[in-house]
Design a protein around this motif. Structure first.
Motif, PDB file in Angstrom:
ATOM      1  N   TRP A 195       0.838  -1.197   0.000  1.00  0.00           N
ATOM      2  CA  TRP A 195       0.000   0.000   0.000  1.00  0.00           C
ATOM      3  C   TRP A 195       0.874   1.247   0.000  1.00  0.00           C
ATOM      4  CZ3 TRP A 195      -5.189  -0.066  -0.649  1.00  0.00           C
ATOM      5  CH2 TRP A 195      -5.873  -1.244  -0.360  1.00  0.00           C
ATOM      6  N   SER A 196       0.374   2.298  -0.644  1.00  0.00           N
ATOM      7  CA  SER A 196       1.040   3.592  -0.595  1.00  0.00           C
ATOM      8  C   SER A 196       0.901   4.182   0.802  1.00  0.00           C
ATOM      9  CB  SER A 196       0.424   4.541  -1.633  1.00  0.00           C
ATOM     10  OG  SER A 196      -0.931   4.821  -1.293  1.00  0.00           O
ATOM     11  N   ASN A 200      -4.440   4.684  -0.279  1.00  0.00           N
ATOM     12  CA  ASN A 200      -5.420   4.566  -1.363  1.00  0.00           C
ATOM     13  C   ASN A 200      -4.907   3.761  -2.545  1.00  0.00           C
ATOM     14  OD1 ASN A 200      -7.470   6.097  -0.105  1.00  0.00           O
ATOM     15  ND2 ASN A 200      -6.481   8.009  -0.737  1.00  0.00           N
ATOM     16  N   LEU A 201      -3.615   3.840  -2.810  1.00  0.00           N
ATOM     17  CA  LEU A 201      -3.037   3.154  -3.955  1.00  0.00           C
ATOM     18  C   LEU A 201      -2.399   1.838  -3.519  1.00  0.00           C
ATOM     19  CD1 LEU A 201      -1.335   6.111  -5.869  1.00  0.00           C
ATOM     20  CD2 LEU A 201      -3.674   5.225  -6.110  1.00  0.00           C
ATOM     21  N   TRP A 214      -3.287   0.049  -8.418  1.00  0.00           N
ATOM     22  CA  TRP A 214      -4.744   0.176  -8.306  1.00  0.00           C
ATOM     23  C   TRP A 214      -5.110   1.337  -7.387  1.00  0.00           C
ATOM     24  CZ3 TRP A 214      -8.641  -2.986 -10.419  1.00  0.00           C
ATOM     25  CH2 TRP A 214      -8.193  -4.097 -11.143  1.00  0.00           C
ATOM     26  N   ASP A 215      -6.173   2.060  -7.790  1.00  0.00           N
ATOM     27  CA  ASP A 215      -6.819   3.012  -6.895  1.00  0.00           C
ATOM     28  C   ASP A 215      -7.991   2.261  -6.257  1.00  0.00           C
ATOM     29  OD1 ASP A 215      -8.151   4.984  -5.547  1.00  0.00           O
ATOM     30  OD2 ASP A 215      -8.115   6.435  -7.203  1.00  0.00           O
ATOM     31  N   CYS A 216      -7.796   1.809  -5.036  1.00  0.00           N
ATOM     32  CA  CYS A 216      -8.784   0.924  -4.410  1.00  0.00           C
ATOM     33  C   CYS A 216     -10.034   1.658  -3.946  1.00  0.00           C
ATOM     34  CB  CYS A 216      -8.140   0.180  -3.248  1.00  0.00           C
ATOM     35  SG  CYS A 216      -6.847  -0.965  -3.797  1.00  0.00           S
ATOM     36  N   LYS A 220     -10.124   0.835  -9.480  1.00  0.00           N
ATOM     37  CA  LYS A 220      -9.697   1.107 -10.848  1.00  0.00           C
ATOM     38  C   LYS A 220      -8.198   0.893 -10.966  1.00  0.00           C
ATOM     39  CE  LYS A 220      -9.537   4.781 -14.330  1.00  0.00           C
ATOM     40  NZ  LYS A 220      -9.868   6.200 -14.626  1.00  0.00           N
ATOM     41  N   GLU A 221      -7.803   0.194 -12.014  1.00  0.00           N
ATOM     42  CA  GLU A 221      -6.380  -0.005 -12.285  1.00  0.00           C
ATOM     43  C   GLU A 221      -5.827   1.230 -12.982  1.00  0.00           C
ATOM     44  OE1 GLU A 221      -3.806  -3.804 -13.676  1.00  0.00           O
ATOM     45  OE2 GLU A 221      -5.119  -2.985 -15.230  1.00  0.00           O
ATOM     46  N   LEU A 222      -4.839   1.866 -12.343  1.00  0.00           N
ATOM     47  CA  LEU A 222      -4.286   3.109 -12.883  1.00  0.00           C
ATOM     48  C   LEU A 222      -3.132   2.856 -13.845  1.00  0.00           C
ATOM     49  CD1 LEU A 222      -4.181   5.314  -9.648  1.00  0.00           C
ATOM     50  CD2 LEU A 222      -5.982   5.166 -11.371  1.00  0.00           C
ATOM     51  N   ARG A 259       2.261   7.833 -12.032  1.00  0.00           N
ATOM     52  CA  ARG A 259       1.557   8.919 -12.714  1.00  0.00           C
ATOM     53  C   ARG A 259       1.971   9.021 -14.184  1.00  0.00           C
ATOM     54  NH1 ARG A 259       3.288  13.706  -8.808  1.00  0.00           N
ATOM     55  NH2 ARG A 259       5.280  12.699  -9.386  1.00  0.00           N
TER      56      ARG A 259
END
Length: 457
Positions: A195-196, A200-201, A214-216, A220-222, A259
């Motif tokens: 986890w970040s 969240n990531l 992933w943005d949990c 959504k898979e970023l 990003r």
């Protein structure tokens, strides 16, 4: 005409001398009217006198700051004693201040304790107990018994990410809700999760060298990219930037920014001659540590990430377990595999070893306590236990048993009180090992674990 009366002298107060009425000191003297007194009354008076002296010393310590070292010593008999009395009925010197006690008092002049300083005060506090029984056990089918994987991680938002074979699950601790986030296809499977810092990531490494982000919050898979040529067994997020660092079986450490295009690494660190088993960023984000199957521990400076700045060669087996101290800057702990079994401490500010111990079994994982300056390690062959270590001196203070296979996985709850361990016996066990943070708000109820019993999937 003068008065025949002499002027009267007045005084402010009258202070009497108690020497003549001290029954204990004057008993036995030729002038004493108490000679021949019943010995029982002598004992009572002697005990009262000792209690008065003790009370006097306690009051002086608390009010005046005077400090005494308690040592009982016998006072020689008074020469005026004519009657025969047992030795233990004679006058006693309750306190005497030795030179050592005076030196100790000078070093700790702010102590309020009359009986040995702050150590005595602490001895009256209730001793901390560590439960030897997990407060929750979850079944985790297909949890791999693989030393080189790292598939369990607890987020700041109280969500546990668990990789079970080809599937990636999220387990919400506050409600025991289970979410299936991802399913790998073909021969690919989950090899590592992290986890970040914000929670969240989620970065996921696969056995084929892919890294998914992933943005949990929105499921959504970023990003997805094959940044390595082989298994990605370890992931670590930089604590102060969105950069994620991954260690692989291809012997490389890749630093990517989710990003941007992850297939174009920001930096690449090469130094290990065999698989990179573990990578960990320091809490201040200044240094990255890496452990390899070549038995080496390398330290990388974030400003010169292409070249290692330190190398430690003392381990005799693969190094996967690593943890940075959250209480002392630059202090790193590392653990070796089956043929090494050692827990070692390093001060990277000086490049020197701070000592170590032989744990007696393979060190699989470790994590540093947040609420107390202690270390948790998990072990494999041959004991399969969890150990809690104090640092000064380095000593094991508790062993937790229950797993039937080596304890490969370890992560900590966001409140710093609990740890979760995972094993090849396909169970996740929740242990309460650390005290609560005294600065933690009582409103932080979201960190509680839902008490019902569920499988991870």
């Amino acid at each position: 005409m003068k008065s025949a009366h002499k002027p009267t002298a007045f005084h402010d107060r009258f202070i009497s001398s108690r020497a003549s009425i001290d029954f204990i000191l004057n008993f036995g003297s030729p002038e004493s009217p108490f000679k021949g007194m019943n010995t029982e009354r002598i004992v009572e008076a002697n005990e009262d006198n000792m209690q008065n002296k003790l009370y006097d010393v306690l009051m002086k310590s608390q009010i005046l700051g005077l400090r005494h070292n308690l040592e009982f010593a016998s006072r020689p008999k008074l020469e005026t004693f004519n009657d025969t009395l047992p030795e233990d009925l004679g006058p006693k010197l309750l306190f005497c201040e030795t030179a050592a006690a005076q030196n100790q008092a000078a070093e700790n002049r702010f102590s309020l304790s009359p009986v040995g300083g702050l150590e005595a005060l602490y001895s009256f506090k209730a001793k901390r107990t560590i439960s030897k029984v997990p407060y929750k056990v979850l079944d985790a089918p297909e949890l791999q018994d693989d030393y080189y994987l790292d598939v369990v991680h607890w987020s700041k938002n109280n969500i546990l990410a668990v990789g079970l074979g080809k599937s990636l699950y999220l387990w919400v601790a506050s409600s025991s809700k289970v979410i299936k986030l991802q399913e790998f296809t073909g021969s690919d499977s989950v090899a590592s999760v992290a986890w970040s810092p914000g929670g969240n990531l989620l970065a996921v490494g696969s056995s084929k060298g892919f890294v998914h982000v992933w943005d949990c919050a929105v499921s959504k898979e970023l990003a997805k990219s094959r940044v390595h040529g082989s298994r990605v067994g370890s992931i670590s997020w930089h604590p102060r930037s969105p950069m994620v660092s991954t260690g692989s079986r291809d012997r490389a450490i890749v630093h990517s920014d989710p990003r941007s295009r992850m297939d174009t690494p920001v930096y690449k660190s090469l130094g290990h001659k065999q698989e990179v088993c573990g990578v960990r960023w320091s809490p201040d984000g200044q240094h990255l540590s890496s452990g390899g199957n070549d038995n080496k521990v390398l330290i990388w400076n974030k400003d010169k990430i292409n070249h290692s700045c330190l190398k430690f060669n003392e381990h005799k087996a693969a190094v996967k377990a690593m943890a940075w101290s959250t209480h002392q800057n630059g202090l790193l702990a590392t653990g070796g595999g089956t043929t090494d079994r050692c827990l070692k401490l390093w001060d990277i500010t000086t490049g020197q070893s701070k000592g170590g111990v032989d744990t007696g079994s393979q060190v699989c994982n470790m994590i540093w306590g947040i609420n107390s300056n202690e270390l948790v390690t998990t072990h494999g062959y041959s004991s399969n236990h969890v150990a809690i270590w104090q640092l000064s001196p380095l000593k094991c203070i508790a062993k937790l048993t229950g797993h039937l296979s080596r304890v490969v996985y370890l992560t900590m709850s966001p409140d710093g009180q609990s740890v979760v361990t995972g094993s090849g016996d396909e169970t996740l066990r929740f242990w309460q090992v650390f005290p609560p943070n005294k600065y933690q708000s009582k409103k932080e109820e979201l960190w509680e674990v839902y008490p019902s019993q569920f499988d991870v999937r």
